[in-house]
Write a protein that holds these residues in place. Structure first.
Motif, PDB file in Angstrom:
ATOM      1  N   LEU A 108      40.310   5.263   1.634  1.00  0.00           N
ATOM      2  CA  LEU A 108      41.243   4.223   2.031  1.00  0.00           C
ATOM      3  C   LEU A 108      42.352   4.842   2.868  1.00  0.00           C
ATOM      4  O   LEU A 108      42.835   5.936   2.555  1.00  0.00           O
ATOM      5  N   TRP A 109      42.751   4.152   3.938  1.00  0.00           N
ATOM      6  CA  TRP A 109      43.823   4.662   4.781  1.00  0.00           C
ATOM      7  C   TRP A 109      44.368   3.554   5.661  1.00  0.00           C
ATOM      8  O   TRP A 109      43.692   2.568   5.936  1.00  0.00           O
ATOM      9  N   TYR A 110      45.600   3.717   6.080  1.00  0.00           N
ATOM     10  CA  TYR A 110      46.205   2.819   7.056  1.00  0.00           C
ATOM     11  C   TYR A 110      46.097   3.432   8.448  1.00  0.00           C
ATOM     12  O   TYR A 110      45.871   4.640   8.591  1.00  0.00           O
ATOM     13  N   GLU A 111      46.294   2.631   9.446  1.00  0.00           N
ATOM     14  CA  GLU A 111      46.038   3.031  10.827  1.00  0.00           C
ATOM     15  C   GLU A 111      46.755   4.315  11.234  1.00  0.00           C
ATOM     16  O   GLU A 111      46.186   5.166  11.905  1.00  0.00           O
ATOM     17  N   HIS A 112      48.005   4.478  10.842  1.00  0.00           N
ATOM     18  CA  HIS A 112      48.789   5.619  11.319  1.00  0.00           C
ATOM     19  C   HIS A 112      48.861   6.769  10.306  1.00  0.00           C
ATOM     20  O   HIS A 112      49.605   7.724  10.524  1.00  0.00           O
ATOM     21  N   GLU A 113      48.104   6.698   9.234  1.00  0.00           N
ATOM     22  CA  GLU A 113      48.116   7.775   8.244  1.00  0.00           C
ATOM     23  C   GLU A 113      47.236   8.934   8.700  1.00  0.00           C
ATOM     24  O   GLU A 113      46.197   8.734   9.338  1.00  0.00           O
ATOM     25  N   LYS A 114      47.630  10.141   8.356  1.00  0.00           N
ATOM     26  CA  LYS A 114      46.904  11.336   8.773  1.00  0.00           C
ATOM     27  C   LYS A 114      45.817  11.737   7.776  1.00  0.00           C
ATOM     28  O   LYS A 114      44.962  12.551   8.104  1.00  0.00           O
ATOM     29  N   ASP A 115      45.866  11.214   6.573  1.00  0.00           N
ATOM     30  CA  ASP A 115      44.881  11.599   5.569  1.00  0.00           C
ATOM     31  C   ASP A 115      44.372  10.367   4.832  1.00  0.00           C
ATOM     32  O   ASP A 115      44.941   9.275   4.945  1.00  0.00           O
ATOM     33  N   PHE A 116      43.295  10.565   4.066  1.00  0.00           N
ATOM     34  CA  PHE A 116      42.680   9.479   3.326  1.00  0.00           C
ATOM     35  C   PHE A 116      43.074   9.540   1.855  1.00  0.00           C
ATOM     36  O   PHE A 116      43.427  10.600   1.340  1.00  0.00           O
ATOM     37  N   ARG A 117      42.954   8.418   1.199  1.00  0.00           N
ATOM     38  CA  ARG A 117      43.034   8.375  -0.258  1.00  0.00           C
ATOM     39  C   ARG A 117      41.629   8.151  -0.779  1.00  0.00           C
ATOM     40  O   ARG A 117      40.959   7.189  -0.390  1.00  0.00           O
ATOM     41  N   ARG A 118      41.167   9.028  -1.640  1.00  0.00           N
ATOM     42  CA  ARG A 118      39.801   8.936  -2.156  1.00  0.00           C
ATOM     43  C   ARG A 118      39.811   8.296  -3.543  1.00  0.00           C
ATOM     44  O   ARG A 118      40.581   8.690  -4.424  1.00  0.00           O
ATOM     45  N   ILE A 119      38.919   7.311  -3.713  1.00  0.00           N
ATOM     46  CA  ILE A 119      38.755   6.641  -4.998  1.00  0.00           C
ATOM     47  C   ILE A 119      37.295   6.779  -5.433  1.00  0.00           C
ATOM     48  O   ILE A 119      36.391   6.290  -4.752  1.00  0.00           O
ATOM     49  N   ASP A 120      37.048   7.475  -6.524  1.00  0.00           N
ATOM     50  CA  ASP A 120      35.695   7.593  -7.064  1.00  0.00           C
ATOM     51  C   ASP A 120      35.370   6.348  -7.892  1.00  0.00           C
ATOM     52  O   ASP A 120      36.232   5.827  -8.608  1.00  0.00           O
ATOM     53  N   TRP A 121      34.138   5.880  -7.812  1.00  0.00           N
ATOM     54  CA  TRP A 121      33.765   4.683  -8.556  1.00  0.00           C
ATOM     55  C   TRP A 121      32.372   4.823  -9.174  1.00  0.00           C
ATOM     56  O   TRP A 121      31.559   5.643  -8.774  1.00  0.00           O
ATOM     57  N   LYS A 122      32.155   3.996 -10.192  1.00  0.00           N
ATOM     58  CA  LYS A 122      30.875   3.883 -10.879  1.00  0.00           C
ATOM     59  C   LYS A 122      30.782   2.472 -11.444  1.00  0.00           C
ATOM     60  O   LYS A 122      31.679   1.651 -11.234  1.00  0.00           O
ATOM     61  N   HIS A 123      29.710   2.185 -12.178  1.00  0.00           N
ATOM     62  CA  HIS A 123      29.508   0.838 -12.702  1.00  0.00           C
ATOM     63  C   HIS A 123      30.718   0.361 -13.508  1.00  0.00           C
ATOM     64  O   HIS A 123      31.249   1.084 -14.356  1.00  0.00           O
ATOM     65  N   GLY A 124      31.160  -0.861 -13.199  1.00  0.00           N
ATOM     66  CA  GLY A 124      32.258  -1.462 -13.944  1.00  0.00           C
ATOM     67  C   GLY A 124      33.626  -1.283 -13.330  1.00  0.00           C
ATOM     68  O   GLY A 124      34.578  -1.926 -13.769  1.00  0.00           O
ATOM     69  N   MET A 125      33.750  -0.448 -12.300  1.00  0.00           N
ATOM     70  CA  MET A 125      35.053  -0.227 -11.688  1.00  0.00           C
ATOM     71  C   MET A 125      35.317  -1.253 -10.579  1.00  0.00           C
ATOM     72  O   MET A 125      34.393  -1.762  -9.950  1.00  0.00           O
ATOM     73  N   VAL A 126      36.605  -1.545 -10.362  1.00  0.00           N
ATOM     74  CA  VAL A 126      37.026  -2.512  -9.351  1.00  0.00           C
ATOM     75  C   VAL A 126      37.940  -1.831  -8.347  1.00  0.00           C
ATOM     76  O   VAL A 126      38.891  -1.141  -8.728  1.00  0.00           O
ATOM     77  N   LEU A 127      37.648  -1.992  -7.068  1.00  0.00           N
ATOM     78  CA  LEU A 127      38.456  -1.439  -5.979  1.00  0.00           C
ATOM     79  C   LEU A 127      39.107  -2.601  -5.231  1.00  0.00           C
ATOM     80  O   LEU A 127      38.426  -3.565  -4.865  1.00  0.00           O
ATOM     81  N   VAL A 128      40.427  -2.518  -5.012  1.00  0.00           N
ATOM     82  CA  VAL A 128      41.149  -3.603  -4.348  1.00  0.00           C
ATOM     83  C   VAL A 128      41.882  -3.047  -3.130  1.00  0.00           C
ATOM     84  O   VAL A 128      43.029  -2.591  -3.231  1.00  0.00           O
ATOM     85  N   PRO A 129      41.260  -3.049  -1.937  1.00  0.00           N
ATOM     86  CA  PRO A 129      41.954  -2.591  -0.725  1.00  0.00           C
ATOM     87  C   PRO A 129      43.142  -3.496  -0.421  1.00  0.00           C
ATOM     88  O   PRO A 129      43.077  -4.719  -0.591  1.00  0.00           O
ATOM     89  N   ALA A 130      44.218  -2.896   0.045  1.00  0.00           N
ATOM     90  CA  ALA A 130      45.410  -3.673   0.379  1.00  0.00           C
ATOM     91  C   ALA A 130      45.220  -4.396   1.710  1.00  0.00           C
ATOM     92  O   ALA A 130      44.237  -4.185   2.427  1.00  0.00           O
ATOM     93  N   ASP A 131      46.166  -5.238   2.046  1.00  0.00           N
ATOM     94  CA  ASP A 131      46.105  -6.013   3.279  1.00  0.00           C
ATOM     95  C   ASP A 131      46.027  -5.103   4.495  1.00  0.00           C
ATOM     96  O   ASP A 131      46.879  -4.228   4.695  1.00  0.00           O
ATOM     97  N   ARG A 132      44.957  -5.250   5.298  1.00  0.00           N
ATOM     98  CA  ARG A 132      44.729  -4.492   6.525  1.00  0.00           C
ATOM     99  C   ARG A 132      44.677  -2.987   6.291  1.00  0.00           C
ATOM    100  O   ARG A 132      45.016  -2.187   7.161  1.00  0.00           O
ATOM    101  N   GLN A 133      44.196  -2.600   5.155  1.00  0.00           N
ATOM    102  CA  GLN A 133      43.985  -1.180   4.845  1.00  0.00           C
ATOM    103  C   GLN A 133      42.516  -0.839   5.092  1.00  0.00           C
ATOM    104  O   GLN A 133      41.623  -1.476   4.553  1.00  0.00           O
TER     105      GLN A 133
END
Length: 214
Positions: A108-133
């Motif tokens: 996950l990252w925003y347009e002007h960010e230099k690095d990413f945020r990593r989210i590991d997932w498996k069965h049962g997990m929920v990921l909620v990207p923010a607006d325009r992310q």
């Protein structure tokens, strides 16, 4: 009648609507790859429902859009084969991405960010990207990964969030081009350089976020 019992509709002219509802019967509405719809009131098993090919979003990828009870909610389910990823994108708020089976991670990252945020997932997990992310999904597990995404505003009845997502689609792909090299590095690390090249979307790494021609 016990108040805890669920009343069932009585069969009429040989048709039992309650039984049909539990069976998850529906109809396929073919549109184009990535937009085929399954119209139904109930999906009994998300892991078993047949999906349709959509290679433009990832090598070997499949998906299906849902029209649930003629409602205004958006819902779709996508599957990634082993060692593949989905093309990065962004949209408006309210999207919830739920892992149905498999394992992997998302960037996950925003347009002007230099690095990413990593989210590991498996069965049962929920990921909620923010607006325009921006976000992008990778399957690093030993089996296909499948996820369900829900949001406000369906294909049949557009909501403000849906209209906003359509307007920003072109700008999103253009901005994401700048992050393509870094995403390729992350995927090469996760899958191995040779495997990641082989399992990339059919249009190739360089065109993952290519700008549309006017």
């Amino acid at each position: 009648m016990n108040i805890r019992e669920t009343p069932q509709a009585k069969p009429r002219y040989g048709v039992d609507p309650y039984r049909d509802w539990l069976a998850g019967e529906g109809r396929l509405i073919t549109v184009r790859p990535g937009n085929h719809m399954w119209e139904t009131n109930f999906v009994p098993d998300l892991t078993a429902i047949e999906l349709k090919s959509w290679g433009d979003r990832g090598a070997g990828g499949t998906n299906i859009m849902f029209v649930l009870a003629d409602g205004t909610m958006h819902a779709h389910i996508s599957e990634m084969p082993v060692g593949t990823y989905k093309k990065g994108h962004r949209h408006g708020p309210s999207f919830h991405v739920m892992c149905v089976m498999g394992q992997g991670f998302s960037l996950l990252w925003y347009e002007h960010e230099k690095d990413f945020r990593r989210i590991d997932w498996k069965h049962g997990m929920v990921l909620v990207p923010a607006d325009r992310q921006f976000h992008q999904h990778f399957n690093t597990g030993p089996a296909p990964a499948r996820y369900l995404a829900t949001a406000v505003g369906g294909l049949r009845y557009l909501a403000p969030a849906k209209a906003t997502r359509r307007r920003c689609r072109k700008a999103s792909r253009t901005a994401a081009t700048r992050s393509n090299t870094r995403i390729r590095t992350r995927a090469s690390t996760a899958f191995g350089s040779r495997r990641s090249e082989r399992m990339a979307p059919r249009r190739g790494w360089r065109n993952t976020f290519r700008r549309r021609r006017k």
